[in-house]
Design a protein around this motif. Structure first.
Motif, PDB file in Angstrom:
ATOM      1  N   TYR A 158      -0.077   4.974  13.789  1.00 45.93           N
ATOM      2  CA  TYR A 158      -0.339   4.159  14.739  1.00 45.93           C
ATOM      3  C   TYR A 158       0.706   3.440  15.283  1.00 45.93           C
TER       4      TYR A 158
ATOM      5  N   SER B 225      -1.186  -3.647  16.463  1.00 42.06           N
ATOM      6  CA  SER B 225      -2.559  -3.759  16.170  1.00 42.06           C
ATOM      7  C   SER B 225      -3.440  -3.537  17.609  1.00 42.06           C
TER       8      SER B 225
ATOM      9  N   LYS C 223       0.972  -1.286   0.080  1.00 35.98           N
ATOM     10  CA  LYS C 223      -0.037  -0.010  -0.086  1.00 35.98           C
ATOM     11  C   LYS C 223       0.805   1.208  -0.054  1.00 35.98           C
TER      12      LYS C 223
ATOM     13  N   GLY D 102      -4.063   3.073   4.758  1.00 39.68           N
ATOM     14  CA  GLY D 102      -4.419   2.776   6.214  1.00 39.68           C
ATOM     15  C   GLY D 102      -5.343   1.368   6.173  1.00 39.68           C
ATOM     16  N   ARG D 103      -6.177   1.225   7.028  1.00 40.04           N
ATOM     17  CA  ARG D 103      -7.009   0.548   7.127  1.00 40.04           C
ATOM     18  C   ARG D 103      -8.626   0.783   6.930  1.00 40.04           C
ATOM     19  N   ASP D 104      -8.857   2.119   7.452  1.00 35.80           N
ATOM     20  CA  ASP D 104     -10.005   2.471   7.613  1.00 35.80           C
ATOM     21  C   ASP D 104     -10.290   4.061   7.073  1.00 35.80           C
ATOM     22  N   ILE D 105      -9.466   4.269   5.770  1.00 38.05           N
ATOM     23  CA  ILE D 105      -9.572   5.506   5.272  1.00 38.05           C
ATOM     24  C   ILE D 105     -10.523   5.567   4.282  1.00 38.05           C
TER      25      ILE D 105
ATOM     26  N   ARG E 127      -1.786 -10.083  12.848  1.00 32.69           N
ATOM     27  CA  ARG E 127      -2.386  -8.745  12.321  1.00 32.69           C
ATOM     28  C   ARG E 127      -3.669  -8.776  11.607  1.00 32.69           C
TER      29      ARG E 127
ATOM     30  N   ALA F 104      -3.898   0.069  18.253  1.00 35.24           N
ATOM     31  CA  ALA F 104      -4.803   0.217  17.062  1.00 35.24           C
ATOM     32  C   ALA F 104      -6.298   0.068  17.455  1.00 35.24           C
TER      33      ALA F 104
ATOM     34  N   THR G  50      -0.949   6.622   7.370  1.00 37.71           N
ATOM     35  CA  THR G  50      -1.432   6.374   8.566  1.00 37.71           C
ATOM     36  C   THR G  50      -1.269   5.467   9.512  1.00 37.71           C
TER      37      THR G  50
ATOM     38  N   ASP H  45      -6.848  -7.188  12.978  1.00 36.92           N
ATOM     39  CA  ASP H  45      -7.223  -5.703  12.245  1.00 36.92           C
ATOM     40  C   ASP H  45      -8.709  -5.959  11.617  1.00 36.92           C
TER      41      ASP H  45
ATOM     42  N   ARG I  32     -11.186  -6.464  15.172  1.00 39.43           N
ATOM     43  CA  ARG I  32     -11.605  -5.411  16.234  1.00 39.43           C
ATOM     44  C   ARG I  32     -12.938  -4.813  16.252  1.00 39.43           C
TER      45      ARG I  32
END
Ligand code: DC
Length: 232
Positions: free
Chosen positions: A41, A107, A19, A136-139, A187, A110, A37, A191, A194
């Motif tokens: 974290y 993680s 990424k 990132g993961r939640d963008i 992870r 985060a 991002t 990720d 959560r």
């Protein structure tokens, strides 16, 4: 391609799917700001480790939440490298935050809602003028649900672990492949499961599985979507 149109490009996905490499390259090509991002974290995880708030067995969540006001995160552009580096309370922490130790703790850090709230607010402020590539993961789901272009990166866990392993070995880190694979899969689990802002593909995101793609092929695929969006 409309040179004047500025958009938000959100890149989410699993760890070690390339990424950051992709986001940096796209940002350079279109002259946008790139924001990593994950580094934010990681910097909070590194802070927690150095303050004795987290280790393999313990995690003083309340202590971290109480300390959040003392954590100042900023990016400083490094012209020689061509991208911004992560600073924690005025100190460049780039060389610390990519270690396997930080990767193993990040993680957990985060998953704390108060941490996410603080970082998401800062991330949203960075895009007031658009012209940004953020990974990132939640963008695409939480930070910028309104992003004009959302890419979601996937690849098999084994391929991702191999890439990460090679990268670490090339950087002189002595590590076993299985240790890296364990980190990647645990992870993924943390990720995606959560409670707050789990890693999930936004409905309007374009999925790119790069298990069998080179870095260049991934870039060309993504750049086609960017060009298409900019010419709309
Ligand atoms: O992209 P990365 O591997 O550097 O991210 C490090 C960790 O930070 C990752 O395990 C999940 C977390 N993260 C997150 O929860 N939300 C983001 N927007 C970026 C990263």
């Amino acid at each position: 391609m409309s040179k004047n149109k500025k958009i938000i490009i959100a890149i989410d996905g699993y760890s070690s799917t390339g990424k950051s490499t992709l986001a940096k390259h796209l940002a350079k090509e279109v002259g946008y700001v790139y924001v990593d991002t994950g580094a934010m974290y990681r910097a909070v995880a590194y802070y927690s480790m150095t303050q004795g708030l987290i280790d393999k067995e313990h995690f003083n969540k309340e202590g971290l939440i109480a300390d959040l006001d003392k954590i100042d995160l900023s990016f400083e552009f490094n012209a020689a490298l061509g991208y911004a580096e992560m600073f924690l309370n005025g100190k460049n922490v780039e060389s610390f935050i990519r270690s396997i130790e930080v990767s193993n703790m990040v993680s957990k850090v985060a998953s704390i809602s108060e941490v996410r709230e603080k970082l998401v607010e800062q991330q949203q402020k960075m895009a007031l003028h658009k012209g940004i590539v953020m990974d990132g993961r939640d963008i695409g789901t939480v930070v910028f649900p309104q992003a004009e272009l959302k890419l979601f990166m996937t690849a098999s866990a084994e391929k991702r672990a191999h890439r990460r392993y090679k990268e670490m070995i090339d950087n002189g880190v002595r590590i076993e492949y299985n240790t890296v694979l364990d980190n990647v899969t645990s992870r993924d689990y943390l990720d995606t499961t959560r409670a707050d802002s789990p890693l999930v593909k936004a409905d309007d995101a374009i999925e790119i599985d790069n298990s069998d793609m080179t870095v260049e092929q991934t870039y060309i695929t993504a750049m086609n979507y960017v060009n298409k969006k900019l010419s709309e």
